[in-house]
Scaffold this motif. Structure first.
Motif, PDB file in Angstrom:
ATOM      1  N   GLU A 111       1.198  -1.046   0.474  1.00 37.39           N
ATOM      2  CA  GLU A 111       0.079  -0.050   0.184  1.00 37.39           C
ATOM      3  C   GLU A 111       1.065   1.557  -0.271  1.00 37.39           C
ATOM      4  N   VAL A 112       1.548   1.312  -0.924  1.00 39.98           N
ATOM      5  CA  VAL A 112       2.678   2.109  -1.424  1.00 39.98           C
ATOM      6  C   VAL A 112       3.005   3.179  -2.108  1.00 39.98           C
ATOM      7  N   LEU A 113       2.661   2.168  -3.237  1.00 37.04           N
ATOM      8  CA  LEU A 113       2.988   2.759  -4.444  1.00 37.04           C
ATOM      9  C   LEU A 113       2.308   3.936  -5.205  1.00 37.04           C
ATOM     10  N   GLU A 114       0.388   3.780  -4.517  1.00 35.79           N
ATOM     11  CA  GLU A 114      -0.151   4.139  -5.158  1.00 35.79           C
ATOM     12  C   GLU A 114       0.258   5.755  -4.793  1.00 35.79           C
ATOM     13  N   HIS A 115       0.955   5.927  -3.956  1.00 37.34           N
ATOM     14  CA  HIS A 115       1.332   7.170  -3.269  1.00 37.34           C
ATOM     15  C   HIS A 115       2.428   8.313  -3.543  1.00 37.34           C
ATOM     16  N   VAL A 116       3.361   7.667  -4.345  1.00 37.16           N
ATOM     17  CA  VAL A 116       4.746   8.113  -4.811  1.00 37.16           C
ATOM     18  C   VAL A 116       4.647   9.175  -6.372  1.00 37.16           C
ATOM     19  N   PRO A 117       5.024   9.835  -6.839  1.00 28.51           N
ATOM     20  CA  PRO A 117       5.315  10.222  -7.624  1.00 28.51           C
ATOM     21  C   PRO A 117       6.093   9.944  -8.694  1.00 28.51           C
ATOM     22  N   GLY A 120      -4.400  11.462  -1.238  1.00 25.37           N
ATOM     23  CA  GLY A 120      -2.727  11.008  -1.332  1.00 25.37           C
ATOM     24  C   GLY A 120      -3.022   9.308  -2.220  1.00 25.37           C
ATOM     25  N   HIS A 121      -3.759   9.320  -2.654  1.00 26.82           N
ATOM     26  CA  HIS A 121      -3.725   8.480  -4.435  1.00 26.82           C
ATOM     27  C   HIS A 121      -3.080   8.991  -5.491  1.00 26.82           C
ATOM     28  N   LEU A 122      -2.031   8.729  -5.942  1.00 26.01           N
ATOM     29  CA  LEU A 122      -1.290   9.511  -6.777  1.00 26.01           C
ATOM     30  C   LEU A 122      -1.398   8.524  -8.161  1.00 26.01           C
ATOM     31  N   ASN A 123      -1.018   7.837  -7.623  1.00 19.62           N
ATOM     32  CA  ASN A 123      -1.564   6.675  -8.889  1.00 19.62           C
ATOM     33  C   ASN A 123      -2.220   5.223  -8.993  1.00 19.62           C
ATOM     34  N   HIS A 124      -3.445   5.386 -10.005  1.00 18.38           N
ATOM     35  CA  HIS A 124      -4.182   3.911 -10.238  1.00 18.38           C
ATOM     36  C   HIS A 124      -4.209   3.076 -11.436  1.00 18.38           C
ATOM     37  N   TRP A 125      -4.353   2.326 -10.431  1.00 20.53           N
ATOM     38  CA  TRP A 125      -3.680   0.891 -11.143  1.00 20.53           C
ATOM     39  C   TRP A 125      -5.043  -0.133 -11.548  1.00 20.53           C
TER      40      TRP A 125
END
Length: 211
Positions: A122-128, A174-179
């Motif tokens: 539960e980390v990669l959705e937060h990083v630029p 805080g969710h920057l990415n979506h998969w």
């Protein structure tokens, strides 16, 4: 774990952390969902059977401590941003084989192949730049990557169904990415072989073998 932005004026960087304590929740629905998450996570960790672990974006260190207890004397290191609240949590989790290090996922302060597995739960959705973080994880790990993210668009649909974050179409702050399941597997495939892909509702979780 969130990353600091490049700015000219100093700003306070606040890690995402567990703004909602999903690990300690007494809500029966949350407990049911987390049971599924933990079951799949433990199955994938058992398949990898690492002797050393680097937990990227460890937050308060809940999972990091659990893995250290399981390995007994195997080295486990959690990494997250410098923050007094996180540091206070880390100070309460003392084991001889457990340590916490301040840092960011895109510049991990470790040697190549220093660990057998690198995790990002539960980390990669937060990083630029998730690819930069995964590149670092693949560098410091000699064998495996284990990662999980919210499954989209299911995650946002569930938020909207419960009336949350409607202005942002259900996107959690805080969710920057979506998969989707497929797009997450495609991203991970750039860094190794996705040997197992699981879907504990409502997440996607994968174990990647590093070449």
């Amino acid at each position: 774990m969130s990353e600091p932005s490049a700015v000219t004026a100093p700003v306070e960087v606040v890690p995402t952390g567990n703004t909602y304590d999903k690990y300690g929740s007494t809500n029966p629905v949350v407990r049911h969902l987390m049971a599924g998450f933990h079951s799949d996570m433990e199955a994938l960790m058992a398949r990898a059977a690492p002797l050393t672990i680097c937990d990227v974006g460890c937050g308060e260190g809940v999972l990091t401590e659990q893995w250290a207890e399981r390995l007994d004397d195997g080295r486990v290191v959690g990494v997250d941003l410098a923050d007094p609240k996180l540091a206070a949590e880390w100070a309460q989790r003392e084991r001889s084989n457990l340590e916490f290090v301040e840092g960011t996922g895109d510049v991990l302060p470790f040697d190549d192949n220093e660990f057998e597995i690198a995790t990002a739960m539960e980390v990669l959705e937060h990083v630029p730049d998730p690819a930069a973080v995964l590149e670092q994880m693949a560098r410091v790990s000699s064998k495996w990557i284990l990662a999980s993210v919210p499954r989209e668009p299911l995650w946002r649909a569930l938020n909207m169904a419960r009336g949350a974050y409607l202005r942002d179409l259900g996107n959690t702050p805080g969710h920057l990415n979506h998969w989707s399941r497929r797009s997450f597997a495609s991203l991970l495939g750039r860094f190794g072989e996705v040997v197992e892909l699981r879907s504990p509702f409502p997440w996607t979780m994968a174990l990647v073998r590093i070449p």
